[in-house]
Design an enzyme around this catalytic site. Sequence first.
Site, PDB file in Angstrom:
ATOM      1  N   GLU A 131      39.313  41.339  35.146  1.00  0.00           N
ATOM      2  CA  GLU A 131      38.225  41.658  36.191  1.00  0.00           C
ATOM      3  C   GLU A 131      38.448  43.164  36.531  1.00  0.00           C
ATOM      4  OE1 GLU A 131      36.597  39.673  40.335  1.00  0.00           O
ATOM      5  OE2 GLU A 131      38.774  39.612  39.819  1.00  0.00           O
ATOM      6  N   GLU A 223      31.054  43.343  47.928  1.00  0.00           N
ATOM      7  CA  GLU A 223      31.891  42.319  48.029  1.00  0.00           C
ATOM      8  C   GLU A 223      32.168  42.162  49.554  1.00  0.00           C
ATOM      9  OE1 GLU A 223      35.929  39.868  46.280  1.00  0.00           O
ATOM     10  OE2 GLU A 223      35.062  41.852  45.363  1.00  0.00           O
TER      11      GLU A 223
END
EC number: 3.2.1.8
Length: 236
Positions: A131, A223
């Site tokens: 990620e 996010e």
Amino acid sequence: MQILTWALAALAAIPAVTAAPVETVEASSMDELVERSPNVTLVARGTPSSTGTHNGFYYSHWTDNAGADVTYSMGGGGQFSYTWRNSGNFVGGKGWNPGNAGRVINYSGSYSPQGNSYLAVYGWTRNPLIEYYVVESFGSYNPSSGATNRGSFTSDGSTYDILVSTRYNQPSIDGTKTFQQFWSVRRNKRASGTVTFANHVNAWRNAGLNLGNQWNYQILAVEGYHSSGSASMTVR
């Protein structure tokens, strides 16, 4: 399958955080709505995770549904918006699937977090499962304070710190897995600019951090983690 209620607002309307009237449509998923109504602004409140395509761009919206009060909307082209309040954890935005190492990503917009949040180029690779984040701006928490530093480099007008961390038994594109996170964190925050992604791939490689050889999605993402805020971004 449980039927979910979604709201669709016309492109000319003020974003759905206002009192502008909207058309309510029954659908089983965000994907179904995108297919049925590709030329409208899509608004999703407290929605489950979803991926798909919209106006020529790949989109991803993930949330842990931990009491999330999150509104995600998508407009024309690469435009998307978030508003959130006292959210759990969410991440999403627009971009491409698959990603690639040589993409030059242009973006612009406004980003106003209150608490823990990132604005980043974000994506995944497989083989190995990685990620990655190229953080262009952040809220109250600097991710460089919670990961292992691997140096720094200069790209697109700023110094970036290189970091690596490991997530144990956490959600991923392949379910619950243990995987590494690669980070580039920009020291001079911004909400508009260009990310020359190849510079980050090369800097990570020089620091001993190698992305996988199978590319999954690559998006400009917002996010949030137990925070509030708003963002309206366009990626090109």
